[in-house]
Design a protein around this motif. Structure first.
Motif, PDB file in Angstrom:
ATOM      1  N   UNK A  13      95.500 -35.259 -30.947  1.00 21.62           N
ATOM      2  CA  UNK A  13      94.713 -35.370 -29.723  1.00 21.62           C
ATOM      3  C   UNK A  13      95.222 -36.462 -28.788  1.00 21.62           C
ATOM      4  N   UNK A  14      96.192 -37.274 -29.264  1.00 21.32           N
ATOM      5  CA  UNK A  14      96.663 -38.391 -28.441  1.00 21.32           C
ATOM      6  C   UNK A  14      98.118 -38.702 -28.796  1.00 21.32           C
ATOM      7  N   UNK A  15      98.973 -37.754 -28.541  1.00 18.07           N
ATOM      8  CA  UNK A  15     100.398 -37.958 -28.777  1.00 18.07           C
ATOM      9  C   UNK A  15     100.983 -38.885 -27.713  1.00 18.07           C
ATOM     10  N   UNK A  16     101.935 -39.710 -28.115  1.00 15.25           N
ATOM     11  CA  UNK A  16     102.655 -40.554 -27.160  1.00 15.25           C
ATOM     12  C   UNK A  16     104.155 -40.387 -27.388  1.00 15.25           C
ATOM     13  N   UNK A  17     104.907 -40.740 -26.361  1.00 15.58           N
ATOM     14  CA  UNK A  17     106.360 -40.574 -26.391  1.00 15.58           C
ATOM     15  C   UNK A  17     107.022 -41.885 -26.782  1.00 15.58           C
ATOM     16  N   UNK A  18     108.074 -41.770 -27.597  1.00 17.33           N
ATOM     17  CA  UNK A  18     108.825 -42.950 -27.979  1.00 17.33           C
ATOM     18  C   UNK A  18     110.293 -42.632 -28.175  1.00 17.33           C
ATOM     19  N   UNK A  19     111.082 -43.669 -28.327  1.00 21.19           N
ATOM     20  CA  UNK A  19     112.511 -43.535 -28.609  1.00 21.19           C
ATOM     21  C   UNK A  19     112.843 -44.467 -29.763  1.00 21.19           C
ATOM     22  N   UNK A  20     113.334 -43.879 -30.851  1.00 21.56           N
ATOM     23  CA  UNK A  20     113.729 -44.664 -32.019  1.00 21.56           C
ATOM     24  C   UNK A  20     115.218 -44.927 -31.970  1.00 21.56           C
ATOM     25  N   UNK A  21     115.578 -46.207 -32.125  1.00 21.87           N
ATOM     26  CA  UNK A  21     116.982 -46.615 -32.169  1.00 21.87           C
ATOM     27  C   UNK A  21     117.296 -47.037 -33.604  1.00 21.87           C
ATOM     28  N   UNK A  99     104.633 -45.273 -37.070  1.00 23.51           N
ATOM     29  CA  UNK A  99     105.821 -44.429 -36.916  1.00 23.51           C
ATOM     30  C   UNK A  99     107.083 -45.210 -37.235  1.00 23.51           C
ATOM     31  N   UNK A 100     107.156 -46.449 -36.787  1.00 22.46           N
ATOM     32  CA  UNK A 100     108.324 -47.272 -37.086  1.00 22.46           C
ATOM     33  C   UNK A 100     108.396 -47.578 -38.578  1.00 22.46           C
TER      34      UNK A 100
END
Length: 275
Positions: A13-21, A99-100
């Motif tokens: 219900x509350x997805x967010x965008x990220x970038x994993x390096x 997530x990290x």
């Protein structure tokens, strides 16, 4: 060279965008550290986007995986600006932490937050839902009304320099009601909930906990942040204050001495991980 991975995470219900390096191949995880970046709000977030991208890439080359993300209703994340508020963003930060942790299992996670992102880091660390080993707070917003006035002043200044005929209503409003929280600042809406939360945000509402080692980076003339850090030290919290000057203008780039990715700031933030 290891490529960054864009991703969506968080509850359905509350997805967010990220970038994993990820850490670059061959570098290993000698320090067993991972870094979560907590971005600023609005125009400050836009101004620091490239800065944190470059810092994430630099850390990856030294073997430190990182995660950058956009709070719900901002950047590339779903949601509307009108839905933005501190409680939801605090939960987004904890989702990013989880997530990290999933992508860098066993690593000690350090949060690096700037401006309102640093404030959210303090709030999230106190929630008990997510547990970083260290906080690096870069010029945290500790007084919501002072922050709102700064945004309004920068907004009015931008209008004055952008339009041939400035909109005097903005300047009259700033003069007549200097403590009002703005509905818009430099192209970003502030929801009614966010305005109310900022109005209630004072240094006393941001106590640090003894669970997290904290480094506060403040400008040399920032007496308010220095006093807040001293108050935390008087409570015997593990916090240290360091003064830091840089050439990054948080809200605009109108001057020759302002830089998008100042090398001194990159070096200072990277060094903060080892102090």
């Amino acid at each position: 060279m290891t490529h960054a991975t864009p991703l969506m995470f968080g509850p359905a219900s509350r997805q967010v965008f990220g970038v994993f390096h990820p850490a670059e191949e061959g570098q290993g995880h000698a320090e067993n550290t991972a870094v979560l970046f907590c971005p600023p709000f609005g125009q400050e977030g836009l101004r620091t986007h490239r800065f944190f991208k470059v810092l994430a890439e630099r850390l990856a080359r030294t073997g430190i995986p990182t995660l950058r993300f956009d709070f719900y209703g901002s950047g590339d994340s779903p949601g509307e600006e009108s839905e933005g508020e501190l409680d939801g963003w605090r939960r987004d930060l904890c989702s990013a932490h989880e997530e990290l942790r999933r992508r860098a299992p066993g690593a000690s996670i350090v949060w690096i937050g700037a401006r309102l992102g640093a404030t959210l880091a303090v709030l999230a660390a106190r929630s008990g839902r997510c547990d970083p080993v260290r906080l690096v707070l870069w010029e945290p917003v500790i007084d919501g009304r002072r922050y709102g006035r700064l945004l309004r002043e920068q907004h009015v200044a931008a209008i004055d320099t952008t339009f041939c005929i400035p909109d005097l209503a903005w300047r009259r409003s700033l003069t007549q009601a200097p403590d009002d929280l703005p509905e818009e600042a430099l192209g970003t809406l502030l929801s009614p909930a966010l305005r109310a939360q900022l109005a209630a945000l004072v240094p006393e509402s941001l106590p640090l906990t003894a669970l997290h080692d904290t480094l506060v980076l403040a400008g040399p003339d920032d007496e308010h942040t220095a006093q807040w850090a001293a108050d935390q030290q008087s409570r015997h919290m593990p916090v240290r204050l360091a003064y830091f000057s840089h050439q990054l203008d948080w809200t605009s780039d109108p001057y020759p001495n302002s830089a998008m990715v100042p090398a001194d700031a990159l070096n200072r933030l990277q060094g903060a991980l080892h102090e």
